[in-house]
Design an enzyme around this catalytic site. Structure first.
Site, PDB file in Angstrom:
ATOM      1  N   ASP A  59       0.975  -1.071   0.254  1.00 48.95           N
ATOM      2  CA  ASP A  59      -0.233  -0.022  -0.049  1.00 48.95           C
ATOM      3  C   ASP A  59       0.933   1.091   0.005  1.00 48.95           C
ATOM      4  O   ASP A  59       2.002   1.315   0.001  1.00 48.95           O
ATOM      5  CB  ASP A  59      -1.111  -0.201   0.729  1.00 48.95           C
ATOM      6  CG  ASP A  59      -0.180   0.235   2.726  1.00 48.95           C
ATOM      7  OD1 ASP A  59       0.656  -0.921   3.059  1.00 48.95           O
ATOM      8  OD2 ASP A  59      -0.877   0.767   3.617  1.00 48.95           O
ATOM      9  N   TYR A  61       2.874   4.854   1.279  1.00 44.50           N
ATOM     10  CA  TYR A  61       3.015   5.629   2.158  1.00 44.50           C
ATOM     11  C   TYR A  61       2.117   6.466   2.921  1.00 44.50           C
ATOM     12  O   TYR A  61       1.203   6.686   1.902  1.00 44.50           O
ATOM     13  CB  TYR A  61       4.415   6.368   1.321  1.00 44.50           C
ATOM     14  CG  TYR A  61       5.887   5.684   1.055  1.00 44.50           C
ATOM     15  CD1 TYR A  61       6.562   4.416   1.982  1.00 44.50           C
ATOM     16  CD2 TYR A  61       6.156   6.014  -0.499  1.00 44.50           C
ATOM     17  CE1 TYR A  61       8.110   4.473   1.033  1.00 44.50           C
ATOM     18  CE2 TYR A  61       7.082   5.201  -1.061  1.00 44.50           C
ATOM     19  CZ  TYR A  61       7.882   4.668  -0.473  1.00 44.50           C
ATOM     20  OH  TYR A  61       9.071   3.781  -0.714  1.00 44.50           O
ATOM     21  N   PHE A  72       6.336   2.560  -4.323  1.00 45.77           N
ATOM     22  CA  PHE A  72       8.028   2.856  -3.998  1.00 45.77           C
ATOM     23  C   PHE A  72       8.101   4.105  -4.402  1.00 45.77           C
ATOM     24  O   PHE A  72       9.689   4.284  -4.082  1.00 45.77           O
ATOM     25  CB  PHE A  72       9.299   1.149  -4.739  1.00 45.77           C
ATOM     26  CG  PHE A  72       8.763  -0.003  -4.643  1.00 45.77           C
ATOM     27  CD1 PHE A  72       9.157  -0.163  -2.892  1.00 45.77           C
ATOM     28  CD2 PHE A  72       8.384  -0.723  -5.058  1.00 45.77           C
ATOM     29  CE1 PHE A  72       9.276  -1.355  -2.726  1.00 45.77           C
ATOM     30  CE2 PHE A  72       7.849  -1.795  -4.663  1.00 45.77           C
ATOM     31  CZ  PHE A  72       8.732  -1.970  -3.400  1.00 45.77           C
ATOM     32  N   HIS A 180      12.531  -8.650   0.088  1.00 43.78           N
ATOM     33  CA  HIS A 180      12.215  -7.350   0.288  1.00 43.78           C
ATOM     34  C   HIS A 180      13.077  -6.404  -0.088  1.00 43.78           C
ATOM     35  O   HIS A 180      13.720  -7.341   1.174  1.00 43.78           O
ATOM     36  CB  HIS A 180      10.702  -7.290   0.576  1.00 43.78           C
ATOM     37  CG  HIS A 180       9.933  -5.369   0.672  1.00 43.78           C
ATOM     38  ND1 HIS A 180      10.088  -4.853   1.126  1.00 43.78           N
ATOM     39  CD2 HIS A 180       9.132  -5.560   0.371  1.00 43.78           C
ATOM     40  CE1 HIS A 180       9.266  -3.374   0.619  1.00 43.78           C
ATOM     41  NE2 HIS A 180       8.451  -4.122   0.102  1.00 43.78           N
TER      42      HIS A 180
END
Length: 216
Positions: A59, A61, A72, A180
């Site tokens: 989701d 920031y 990102f 990740h």
């Protein structure tokens, strides 16, 4: 094929009215990111027929001046998120690119669909818009890319993203998986995974122009 056709197909199969009502109330009564005008920016900047790569996030920031509709990526004057910093470190180690801006619009225009699986979030509350309907929508988007495009690279970082592999036809696309890039997991195999060079090698092998991952 255009996004408008993809979205029409999706909305003909699913009723998102409850989600729209929820978002209307949230945006009216809470602070929600990204700005409404930016919710679909990933699709605006990467036309369906231009997609070469899909990078999946979760989701947006949830801090001020960060999210703007691309996974990102943060707005130009925002503080660097740790995951993005690690992505840039791997980029430099992999192909020698040194990026300064935390803004990834240039990647999106190159054909990199920076897709979060949930497209909105309440300020300061990670995952606050999980299970309102976004996952249904974005799963359908992933399936549409898999079905209607050829030789796309799907980059799946972390277990939540890797769970989406079942939506992808791996006989006609490349799937790159690793831990990740967050500080909690980057040292468990993200660093050294070379996603950028591997992507470009595949694209060139399929007769496509590689992605310019570098700034400028």
């Amino acid at each position: 094929m255009k996004w408008s056709e993809v979205f029409h197909d999706i909305t003909s199969k699913h009723d998102f009215q409850e989600m729209h009502d929820f978002l209307e109330k949230e945006y009216t009564t809470k602070i929600v990111y990204p700005d409404r005008k930016n919710i679909y920016q990933a699709f605006d900047l990467t036309p369906f027929d231009n997609i070469k790569v899909v990078i999946l996030g979760q989701d947006p920031y949830h801090g001020p001046n960060q999210a703007h509709g691309l996974a990102f990526s943060v707005q130009p004057n925002a503080k660097f998120p740790p995951s993005l910093r690690n992505m840039y470190q791997e980029l430099e180690d992999d192909i020698g690119c040194h990026r300064v801006s935390p803004h990834l619009q240039d990647w999106a225009r190159e054909g990199v669909l920076l897709l979060n699986t949930v497209l909105t979030v309440r300020q300061g509350e990670a995952h606050s818009h999980r299970d309102i309907g976004w996952e249904t929508f974005t799963d359908e988007v992933i399936e549409a890319v898999s079905k209607h495009r050829e030789n796309v690279v799907f980059i799946l970082w972390g277990k939540p993203a890797q769970q989406k592999e079942k939506l992808i036809d791996t006989s006609k696309h490349l799937v790159i998986k690793s831990p990740h890039p967050s500080p909690l997991s980057a040292f468990r195999g993200f660093f050294g995974s070379k996603p950028y060079s591997r992507t470009n090698e595949y694209l060139k092998a399929k007769g496509k122009d590689p992605i310019n991952w570098c700034e400028g």
